[in-house]
Scaffold this active site. Structure first.
Site, PDB file in Angstrom:
ATOM      1  N   GLU A 186       1.990  -0.315  -4.781  1.00 37.23           N
ATOM      2  CA  GLU A 186       1.003   0.641  -5.272  1.00 37.23           C
ATOM      3  C   GLU A 186       1.738   1.946  -5.528  1.00 37.23           C
ATOM      4  O   GLU A 186       2.179   2.611  -4.584  1.00 37.23           O
ATOM      5  CB  GLU A 186      -0.102   0.845  -4.233  1.00 37.23           C
ATOM      6  CG  GLU A 186      -1.241   1.673  -4.785  1.00 37.23           C
ATOM      7  CD  GLU A 186      -2.130   2.256  -3.709  1.00 37.23           C
ATOM      8  OE1 GLU A 186      -3.287   2.584  -4.010  1.00 37.23           O
ATOM      9  OE2 GLU A 186      -1.682   2.408  -2.562  1.00 37.23           O
TER      10      GLU A 186
ATOM     11  N   ASP B  27       0.825  -1.205   0.000  1.00 34.90           N
ATOM     12  CA  ASP B  27       0.000   0.000   0.000  1.00 34.90           C
ATOM     13  C   ASP B  27       0.865   1.263   0.000  1.00 34.90           C
ATOM     14  O   ASP B  27       1.766   1.399   0.837  1.00 34.90           O
ATOM     15  CB  ASP B  27      -0.870  -0.030   1.268  1.00 34.90           C
ATOM     16  CG  ASP B  27      -1.992   0.983   1.226  1.00 34.90           C
ATOM     17  OD1 ASP B  27      -2.862   0.858   0.354  1.00 34.90           O
ATOM     18  OD2 ASP B  27      -2.005   1.898   2.076  1.00 34.90           O
TER      19      ASP B  27
HETATM   20  O1  TEU Z   1      -4.745   3.905  -1.713  1.00 35.70           O
HETATM   21  C1  TEU Z   1      -4.058   5.080  -1.887  1.00 35.70           C
HETATM   22  C2  TEU Z   1      -4.404   5.721  -3.172  1.00 35.70           C
HETATM   23  O2  TEU Z   1      -3.598   5.668  -4.030  1.00 35.70           O
HETATM   24  C3  TEU Z   1      -5.692   6.344  -3.467  1.00 35.70           C
HETATM   25  O3  TEU Z   1      -6.366   5.589  -4.420  1.00 35.70           O
HETATM   26  C4  TEU Z   1      -6.533   6.626  -2.294  1.00 35.70           C
HETATM   27  O4  TEU Z   1      -7.477   5.626  -2.139  1.00 35.70           O
HETATM   28  C5  TEU Z   1      -7.250   7.932  -2.404  1.00 35.70           C
HETATM   29  O5  TEU Z   1      -8.257   7.816  -3.341  1.00 35.70           O
HETATM   30  C6  TEU Z   1      -6.323   9.047  -2.708  1.00 35.70           C
HETATM   31  O6  TEU Z   1      -7.008  10.131  -3.192  1.00 35.70           O
HETATM   32  C7  TEU Z   1      -4.376   3.009  -0.738  1.00 35.70           C
HETATM   33  C8  TEU Z   1      -5.486   1.988  -0.571  1.00 35.70           C
HETATM   34  O7  TEU Z   1      -5.632   1.276  -1.759  1.00 35.70           O
HETATM   35  C9  TEU Z   1      -6.725   2.689  -0.147  1.00 35.70           C
HETATM   36  O8  TEU Z   1      -7.825   1.853  -0.100  1.00 35.70           O
HETATM   37  C10 TEU Z   1      -6.443   3.303   1.196  1.00 35.70           C
HETATM   38  O9  TEU Z   1      -7.532   4.078   1.597  1.00 35.70           O
HETATM   39  C11 TEU Z   1      -5.203   4.179   1.187  1.00 35.70           C
HETATM   40  O10 TEU Z   1      -4.107   3.601   0.501  1.00 35.70           O
HETATM   41  C12 TEU Z   1      -4.722   4.401   2.587  1.00 35.70           C
HETATM   42  O11 TEU Z   1      -4.224   3.204   3.107  1.00 35.70           O
END
Ligand code: TEU
Length: 556
Positions: free
Chosen positions: A264, A210
């Site tokens: 990610e 993440d």
């Molecule tokens: O996501 C981080 C991210 O890149 C974004 O898509 C985020 O969800 C947000 O829309 C930014 O504007 C990751 C996870 O996939 C997400 O579900 C979590 O909420 C986030 O990190 C925090 O852990």
């Protein structure tokens, strides 16, 4: 061309990955929340689909401020999802079917209820103080002007408890309940490596990491410029020690196991991603690029996209990966709208055809495909009627930030188009009550179109999106061109047809629209067709019906 620096081709290059968002997959105990026994109960479904790897979104103990992306205990299973014994049974069931499991490593931040943070906030002298990022305020406000993704500032003031008034702010890129860990502290890194070993020793095959590029913070945490504030992820992802940390993690942990890692890469541009996935550098195997899924998203606002722009991104990403990198291919996940509503046509008359086109795209591109649960069925966005219908903290948090200058109507229209809950509504297993997801009250409403779009009906229909996706996965498995062949866009400017070569032997053509498209086949090409798909060949033209698709064999 496809020379791999490591003599043996790693298994994850040929894998098809399926993402499970456990909260919404299948509920077996009637509490309205999906659970691990629910996943175990559907392993035959996944095996029949033909996927090789499951990426499981967080299954750890969490107060669920952000549905498990706020972890309270990294070694415990979330009670709503089951027990460690349920986890072990699920993993054993996967292993027995030749499916590998990768889990979500959420270590940019923890929950504020994690024991480390509970200690850390006790005062400046606490041994866990340096596990997080604490700073004094500046001029009566936060230490700098960083903003949090879920609204408001990225700093929360902590008055401290009792006599130990710490009076400092802690940093959180996401919600206040998600304090950022301090990776500068070697003890924090050691803790992370330990918990990684804990799960690897259980038999998981790797991690989806993440927001991993955010772990290295900018030295001195200077203020953002007004321009940077609009998209702070590009600053948060550019900390100077990221590569060093990843290499250390590789040496300390990953090199001792047979794993797959996928970071990610939020805030990472294609040319920067190249370094993260260059196999010679020994950092990550893969990254999840946001360039395509966010091509028409600007903060909370949905803009627009065009097919030539989309095609340019595919080419750019393919070239950026270079000979030592490998891409992921995906069009949706739990943070993005449903692919068929975003890039296809979710009108009931077109949803099936367009979902087939998009799944064909995912499964015929160069790179490791990632399907998100429900995508194999053509599940769509949910018809949210009001802001109260959303559960996601992002929708409410951003609304607080903009409500003084944006109408509720406009904000709602954008949230409906791109809100994260669109992809988090429960899996549609049947046409029955709650789509067969739960016997209780689902934590998030089931899409009413489960009457038409559901796994049970689609499994029985040879022309369903599910049958199509299954067939494509099987075809990919047997095709060296799809797995290894290079990629070339044959008509970058065409506004409706996406046509490309894969390797020496295949041509793929997709019609992104309702109208029939006539596409002249390249003159120097002899094709055997229409091999697979809905198109016909008329003279030298490929005739693609509305949302039609074709995979043609190219003669040597
Ligand atoms: O996501 C981080 C991210 O890149 C974004 O898509 C985020 O969800 C947000 O829309 C930014 O504007 C990751 C996870 O996939 C997400 O579900 C979590 O909420 C986030 O990190 C925090 O852990």
């Amino acid at each position: 061309m496809n020379a791999d620096p490591i003599a043996q081709r790693p298994w994850w290059k040929d894998a098809v990955v399926y993402q499970i968002y456990p909260r919404s997959f299948l509920d077996t105990d009637g509490d309205g929340v999906g659970d691990l026994p629910g996943i175990t109960a559907r392993l035959d479904y996944l095996q029949a689909l033909g996927v090789d790897v499951v990426w499981l979104s967080p299954h750890f103990d969490s107060p669920n401020a952000d549905n498990g992306y706020d972890i309270r205990d990294y070694r415990k299973v979330m009670a709503q999802f089951g027990t460690m014994a349920d986890f072990d049974a699920m993993l054993a069931g996967m292993t027995a079917r030749g499916i590998r499991l990768i889990i979500d490593l959420v270590v940019n931040h923890s929950s504020d209820e994690h024991a480390w943070f509970v200690e850390s906030r006790k005062g400046r002298d606490n041994p866990y103080r340096d596990y997080y990022i604490w700073r004094d305020g500046k001029e009566g406000g936060p230490p700098n002007n960083y903003g949090a993704f879920f609204g408001g500032p990225a700093w929360t003031f902590d008055p401290g408890e009792g006599d130990e008034a710490s009076g400092q702010y802690y940093l959180h890129y996401f919600a206040a309940k998600q304090p950022d860990l301090n990776w500068e502290n070697p003890k924090v890194r050691g803790e992370v490596y330990d918990l990684m070993r804990f799960w690897l020793d259980k038999g998981v095959s790797g991690f989806r990491m993440d927001v991993i590029p955010f772990i290295s913070k900018q030295p001195g945490l200077p203020d953002l410029t007004p321009r940077e504030r609009r998209a702070p992820q590009f600053v948060y992802a550019a900390g100077p020690r990221l590569h060093e940390y990843l290499r250390e993690m590789r040496r300390e942990v990953l090199d001792h196991y047979d794993t797959m890692t996928v970071g990610e890469a939020f805030g990472v541009r294609p040319d920067q991603a190249r370094d993260l996935i260059d196999s010679r550098r020994r950092e990550l195997d893969l990254v999840i690029n946001f360039d395509i899924v966010r091509m028409d998203i600007d903060g909370w606002r949905k803009t627009s996209w065009t097919l030539p722009r989309l095609k340019a991104l595919y080419t750019e990403l393919d070239q950026a990966a270079g000979p030592f990198g490998w891409n992921t291919q995906f069009l949706s996940n739990h943070d993005n709208p449903r692919s068929v509503s975003h890039f296809g046509d979710d009108d009931p008359d077109w949803v099936e055809q367009s979902a087939k086109v998009l799944n064909t795209l995912i499964l015929t591109q160069r790179g490791t495909p990632f399907l998100y649960q429900g995508e194999e069925l053509g599940m769509t966005n949910y018809p949210f009627a009001t802001l109260d219908d959303f559960d996601d903290l992002e929708v409410a948090g951003r609304w607080r930030d903009v409500k003084h200058r944006v109408s509720e109507e406009e904000y709602l229209a954008n949230a409906r188009a791109m809100g994260r809950d669109n992809s988090r509504t429960p899996m549609q297993w049947t046409s029955g009550p709650n789509g067969g997801f739960t016997t209780g009250k689902p934590w998030l409403a089931v899409n009413p179109n489960t009457a038409a779009i559901n796994a049970e009906d689609e499994a029985a229909r040879p022309d369903s999106v599910l049958a199509h996706t299954r067939a494509l996965i099987a075809f990919r498995r047997g095709s060296t061109d799809l797995k290894e062949g290079d990629y070339r866009d044959l008509d970058p400017e065409h506004p409706r047809v996406f046509a490309y070569r894969r390797g020496a032997g295949l041509l793929v053509a997709l019609n992104f629209g309702r109208e029939t498209a006539r596409w002249p086949l390249p003159e120097d090409l002899a094709v055997d067709g229409p091999a697979f798909g809905t198109a016909e060949i008329d003279g030298r033209d490929l005739v693609l019906p509305g949302w039609g698709w074709a995979i043609l064999r190219v003669r040597p």
